[in-house]
Design an enzyme around this catalytic site. Sequence first.
Site, PDB file in Angstrom:
ATOM      1  N   ASN A 111      12.043 -36.093   2.229  1.00 22.30           N
ATOM      2  CA  ASN A 111      13.737 -36.334   2.385  1.00 22.30           C
ATOM      3  C   ASN A 111      13.645 -36.329   0.671  1.00 22.30           C
ATOM      4  O   ASN A 111      14.332 -36.366   0.481  1.00 22.30           O
ATOM      5  CB  ASN A 111      14.699 -38.300   2.762  1.00 22.30           C
ATOM      6  N   TYR A 116      15.421 -22.725  -4.541  1.00 21.92           N
ATOM      7  CA  TYR A 116      15.796 -24.111  -3.190  1.00 21.92           C
ATOM      8  C   TYR A 116      15.894 -23.698  -2.159  1.00 21.92           C
ATOM      9  O   TYR A 116      15.036 -24.376  -0.783  1.00 21.92           O
ATOM     10  CB  TYR A 116      17.039 -24.782  -3.493  1.00 21.92           C
ATOM     11  N   LYS A 127      13.527 -24.681   1.388  1.00 17.07           N
ATOM     12  CA  LYS A 127      14.165 -24.950   2.859  1.00 17.07           C
ATOM     13  C   LYS A 127      14.008 -24.300   3.975  1.00 17.07           C
ATOM     14  O   LYS A 127      13.623 -24.364   5.323  1.00 17.07           O
ATOM     15  CB  LYS A 127      15.562 -25.481   2.908  1.00 17.07           C
ATOM     16  N   THR A 172      26.020 -36.898  -4.208  1.00 17.44           N
ATOM     17  CA  THR A 172      24.770 -37.732  -5.068  1.00 17.44           C
ATOM     18  C   THR A 172      24.514 -36.912  -6.126  1.00 17.44           C
ATOM     19  O   THR A 172      25.617 -35.918  -6.574  1.00 17.44           O
ATOM     20  CB  THR A 172      23.170 -37.278  -3.691  1.00 17.44           C
TER      21      THR A 172
END
Length: 249
Positions: A80, A147, A151, A180
Amino acid sequence: MAKEAYIITGASKGIGFEWSRQLNAAGHVVIGIARTEPDNWPGGHFLPFDLTRLDAIEEIIAQALNLIPGETETIVLVNNAGTIEPIGLAHTNDATQVSQSIVLNLTAPMLLCGAFIRQLKSNSADKKIVNTSSGAGRKVYEGWSAYCAGKAGLDHFSSCLDAENDDVKVVSVAPGIIDTAMQQTIRQSEAADFPLIDKFLDYKESGLLSSPEETARLLMEMTRRPDFNELPTILDIRNLPQPGKGSLN
């Protein structure tokens, strides 16, 4: 008897923390891994560890597995931990930050998966790997090239890993847009670095962000569903059919 055990990276905040809390409350064995243990850690085991220490990943998995009772029926690795940074157009990004992004979002999960599978090869428990991916690995976002690349790599790595191992079920799941610290970082970006900044500001202002609590609940339900081993490797938590309903293809 301990029926289920979970090793969760990025467990100190966000989805990782909330997932750990809910699993602990349900009576499962939880081993959290992150750089710093939070003051309000909900219980279970915690191993402080910096995932950029790639040469020590084999050992941290060994430490985590040693904390799991021998009679455990299901062992789950949850990758995670990750980072959204650097945010910026590819030609403007700092080389060190790009390297750090790939290490945290792709290289470390790859090595964690490898160590997990290798060390449990002779273990008869049901083994599962859940890699936290992102829609950014499946769609272009200007300003998130590092990013997105990490991913996308995690998705494809997960597909390879699932094909290679008959005794381990692997999924790479996009959890949606969640309120978040990562979203806070995104909202603090400059438009020159992230042209879609206004859209993400609107997500927050319009209340369109999911909560870590609800997302963790959905992920926990996904991992424990009876047809988990039949799920496709590449998933979006928002598009999963109910168990026994609809197509999983």
